[in-house]
Design a protein around this motif. Structure first.
Motif, mmCIF file in Angstrom:
data_model
loop_
_atom_site.group_PDB
_atom_site.id
_atom_site.type_symbol
_atom_site.label_atom_id
_atom_site.label_comp_id
_atom_site.label_asym_id
_atom_site.label_seq_id
_atom_site.Cartn_x
_atom_site.Cartn_y
_atom_site.Cartn_z
ATOM 1 N N UNK A 160 20.104 -15.797 14.021
ATOM 2 C CA UNK A 160 21.364 -16.484 13.738
ATOM 3 C C UNK A 160 21.081 -17.983 13.713
ATOM 4 N N UNK A 161 21.479 -18.672 12.631
ATOM 5 C CA UNK A 161 21.223 -20.111 12.562
ATOM 6 C C UNK A 161 21.827 -20.852 13.763
ATOM 7 N N UNK A 162 21.170 -21.907 14.162
ATOM 8 C CA UNK A 162 21.626 -22.666 15.336
ATOM 9 C C UNK A 162 23.026 -23.227 15.154
ATOM 10 N N UNK A 163 23.393 -23.609 13.929
ATOM 11 C CA UNK A 163 24.738 -24.142 13.739
ATOM 12 C C UNK A 163 25.784 -23.048 13.968
ATOM 13 N N UNK A 164 25.447 -21.805 13.596
ATOM 14 C CA UNK A 164 26.390 -20.696 13.836
ATOM 15 C C UNK A 164 26.484 -20.377 15.330
ATOM 16 N N UNK A 165 25.368 -20.453 16.028
ATOM 17 C CA UNK A 165 25.391 -20.248 17.475
ATOM 18 C C UNK A 165 26.246 -21.335 18.138
ATOM 19 N N UNK A 166 26.078 -22.571 17.693
ATOM 20 C CA UNK A 166 26.853 -23.693 18.227
ATOM 21 C C UNK A 166 28.333 -23.500 17.929
ATOM 22 N N UNK A 167 28.637 -23.104 16.706
ATOM 23 C CA UNK A 167 30.027 -22.836 16.313
ATOM 24 C C UNK A 167 30.628 -21.770 17.227
#
Length: 79
Positions: A8-15
């Motif tokens: 999972x891309x880091x931006x999606x994890x952050x989101x």
């Protein structure tokens, strides 16, 4: 919190982390969301990654931005 080995891309994890905090009331409606720099430091991510996650929160209607002041949690609407 951010899994560097995840597909999972880091931006999606952050989101997902921020959306969960908003839904849990950690960031109540009208409160300021941490800045790009604060998120980068807290989660160990790049500023473009934090910016992309914040942009998606805004597109989802969970936050709004006041230019020069930051991002804030949107008021919840009844669905």
């Amino acid at each position: 919190m951010i899994d560097p080995t995840s597909e999972v891309p880091r931006w999606r994890q952050t989101h997902a982390i921020l959306a969960d905090r908003i839904r849990a009331g950690t960031y109540p409606p009208g409160s300021r969301v941490p800045s790009v720099v604060a998120l980068s430091e807290e989660l160990g991510i790049s500023t473009p990654t934090a910016q992309k996650a914040l942009r998606q929160l805004r597109e989802d209607g969970l936050t709004y931005t006041v230019p020069g002041f930051g991002s804030y949690v949107a008021e919840r609407t009844q669905a």
